[in-house]
Motif scaffolding. Structure first.
Motif, PDB file in Angstrom:
ATOM      1  N   ASP A   1       1.354   4.143  -3.028  1.00 28.91           N
ATOM      2  CA  ASP A   1       1.257   5.586  -2.799  1.00 28.91           C
ATOM      3  C   ASP A   1       2.540   6.302  -3.200  1.00 28.91           C
TER       4      ASP A   1
ATOM      5  N   TRP B   1      -9.877  -2.216  -0.923  1.00 27.21           N
ATOM      6  CA  TRP B   1     -10.422  -0.867  -1.054  1.00 27.21           C
ATOM      7  C   TRP B   1     -10.144  -0.367  -2.471  1.00 27.21           C
ATOM      8  N   PRO B   2     -11.169   0.183  -3.147  1.00 30.11           N
ATOM      9  CA  PRO B   2     -11.026   0.531  -4.563  1.00 30.11           C
ATOM     10  C   PRO B   2      -9.835   1.431  -4.892  1.00 30.11           C
ATOM     11  N   SER B   3      -9.423   2.306  -3.975  1.00 31.52           N
ATOM     12  CA  SER B   3      -8.287   3.184  -4.283  1.00 31.52           C
ATOM     13  C   SER B   3      -6.986   2.396  -4.422  1.00 31.52           C
ATOM     14  N   TYR B   4      -6.928   1.203  -3.870  1.00 30.82           N
ATOM     15  CA  TYR B   4      -5.738   0.371  -4.025  1.00 30.82           C
ATOM     16  C   TYR B   4      -6.007  -0.801  -4.961  1.00 30.82           C
TER      17      TYR B   4
ATOM     18  N   ARG C   1       2.530   6.379  -7.109  1.00 37.83           N
ATOM     19  CA  ARG C   1       1.503   7.215  -7.736  1.00 37.83           C
ATOM     20  C   ARG C   1       1.559   8.659  -7.277  1.00 37.83           C
TER      21      ARG C   1
ATOM     22  N   ILE D   1       0.836  -1.204   0.000  1.00 42.10           N
ATOM     23  CA  ILE D   1       0.000   0.000   0.000  1.00 42.10           C
ATOM     24  C   ILE D   1       0.869   1.252   0.000  1.00 42.10           C
TER      25      ILE D   1
ATOM     26  N   PRO E   1      -7.718  -3.509   3.621  1.00 48.92           N
ATOM     27  CA  PRO E   1      -7.479  -2.390   2.703  1.00 48.92           C
ATOM     28  C   PRO E   1      -7.054  -2.805   1.297  1.00 48.92           C
TER      29      PRO E   1
END
Lengths: 357, 357
Positions: free
Chosen positions: B255, B282-285, B258, B251, B279
């Motif tokens: 970050d 979770w869509p952001s990852y 990106r 994770i 997590p």
């Protein structure tokens, strides 16, 4: 070595110290010279000695165990709280007997069993536990402290974040950034955390002349928060600022807005949470949120519990711990009022606008 | 009611049942008619009765307590594991005595105290605990099971994910997607999880003719993983696929790639983790990762521990639980081999390419 019970006399003989030195070595808080301690520990290890804490607890009438009941672990606030609790209790020579897995709290039968272990006290840490549980503890003569939950009863001590002040700050922050259309993703309606946050947020908006708050129920779950956010953001009169009753839901709200609806956060919609859990600071979320200061809350809870265990006759009390509004990137920033403090940016307006209308 | 000790005789009298019925009502696993149980519980509650589990444990030589030692809670794998452990142990009538907060495990003094509670068994769940601890348990005659950690010793039972097979699958998956330049963000080098994952990943790449693996140490922390990822991705010969030894680090790696470097994941770089913690989905990852099946691992650990407590004389054993490679969006997808199973997409190639060269 297994099977045979080694006595403290044997340990004392091997270490060349008195039996009382061995006893002190295994008594939390007792004073003993480091060198003596080393010799005792070495002898105890070599012999496989296990001091009988249980027998001692029967004699002393104290088990030095604290039962900790936590409803669920998915919201990272609870593991962080538990971790801190375990450290603080260990430092005081207490052991932590953990009960988890039932969001509504333990069943009657389980509860009877908890009490059967003659725990010296109990910490109930969940938004979801029934307050009847606290009453039963009191009836059984076991000191209890609620964490992150208050009840209407004046007979129970509790430690909570100052949820009303925090939620007012969220309203002021969003108003100062120019927002006028608000949504609220609620947690479990009966929980004191949700009640305090929702009421204070709504009141502060009303003071600014805003009486419309679009409310959807998220139930403190991520699935619930996702659905609630989709309902809010697909309305023709969709809000441009959403306050979620905790971070666990705010993260799901951000994903619903960005990934499912293709909206930009905060350009199209500001999202604010509550708790400041670990993932709130992950760059993909950079969630603006109100912190629940775990360390201070745990310290206050342990201190309150210890005072009750010591039987100091202090009245039951509710401790409210203030927390900062931590400003990151998920909500529009007001032109003024954001200050860098200790590596974070926080909301500290010089003068609070009493009305934006 | 507080202060005075209520006896089982009083409860029996009030409930109109025998004293042995009261006793059975508070003995985990004992059989009792639901109606009798209700009457006993009601009477016990009214009187504030607390069965003395501690005294019983002295008589039976069993405390029905299991010590659980967990190094740290920040990686969500551990709270999930703990939650499941607490449920499973509760279902069997055992209580969970929690020790946490020390990544290297409890100190000698604390350890002596744990044993002092005459726990029936111990579960050590951390990548970081010293294996000496397990040896001390054995010396003290306390059955112990390691979770998520193996040792070189054949004298200790452990339950782990099948880390080698999982890491091989990651290599095969990335090779099938066409990757040829690989990076590895390592966990703590001495941990068995890191050793197994790194060795198997490296071996499988070598079988495909790829001998270069850019390795950076992330130490199982998010800060470490961020720094490691920045070092990998700012090299002139930067990798286009990075395998992180766990999700907690992956994770932070996503970050860093990106948010800090402005790279696209997976277009510029594929990132794969290990664990499948909350997590990860979770869509952001939307992290592609190998699951560590928490439920199956806990079941196996509890079953192994119970067999040892029962003294069945079974040999110590290492249980390896297989987990699926869950395909989400953080890594390029191979043209073939990804199948939808039970609401997830997993990597199930029909025939494994033995060499890509």
């Amino acid at each position: 070595m297994a099977g045979r019970i080694v006595t403290s006399v044997e340990v004392a003989r091997r270490a060349g110290v008195s039996r009382s030195a061995v006893s002190r070595c295994f008594t939390p808080g007792a004073s003993i010279a480091p060198e003596t301690r080393d010799r005792v520990m070495k002898a105890a290890k070599a012999l496989g000695y296990r001091p009988n804490a249980i027998a001692r607890s029967l004699i002393a009438g104290r088990s030095r165990m604290i039962a900790v009941v936590i409803g669920y672990m998915e919201n990272q606030f609870y593991p962080a709280l538990l971790d801190r609790l375990a450290r603080d209790l260990q430092d005081l020579g207490y052991r932590l007997l953990l009960f988890t897995g039932a969001p509504e709290g333990p069943s009657d039968a389980l509860f009877a069993e908890i009490l059967g272990y003659r725990v010296d006290g109990m910490i109930l840490a969940s938004t979801l536990l029934s307050s009847a549980l606290a009453d039963e503890c009191r009836a059984a003569g076991v000191p209890v402290v609620l964490v992150n939950r208050t009840t209407d009863s004046a007979d129970v001590s509790s430690v909570v974040a100052d949820n009303r002040t925090g939620a007012r700050a969220v309203a002021e922050f969003l108003l100062a950034a120019g927002h006028r259309r608000f949504g609220y993703v609620a947690g479990i309606a009966s929980s004191s955390t949700n009640q305090d946050r929702e009421t204070a947020f709504r009141e502060r908006l009303a003071e600014a002349g805003i009486d419309t708050l679009l409310r959807e129920d998220g139930g403190y779950t991520q699935q619930g928060a996702r659905d609630a956010t989709l309902r809010l953001l697909t309305r023709p009169d969709r809000p441009d600022a959403i306050f979620c009753a905790n971070d666990h839901m705010a993260i799901a709200a951000m994903d619903a807005a960005r990934v499912e609806l293709g909206l930009r956060v905060p350009d199209d919609v500001s999202i604010v949470g509550y708790d400041d859990v670990g993932p709130a600071s992950w760059p993909s979320y950079a969630l603006t949120t109100v912190e629940q200061p775990v360390e201070a809350m745990v310290s206050a809870a342990v201190e309150t519990l210890m005072a009750r265990i010591a039987g100091e006759g202090a009245p039951e009390r509710t401790v409210r711990i203030p927390g900062e509004l931590v400003v990151r990137g998920s909500a529009r920033r007001p032109v003024e009022g954001v200050t860098a403090v200790g590596g974070r940016e926080i909301w500290r307006p010089q003068s609070l606008p009493r009305s934006a209308s």
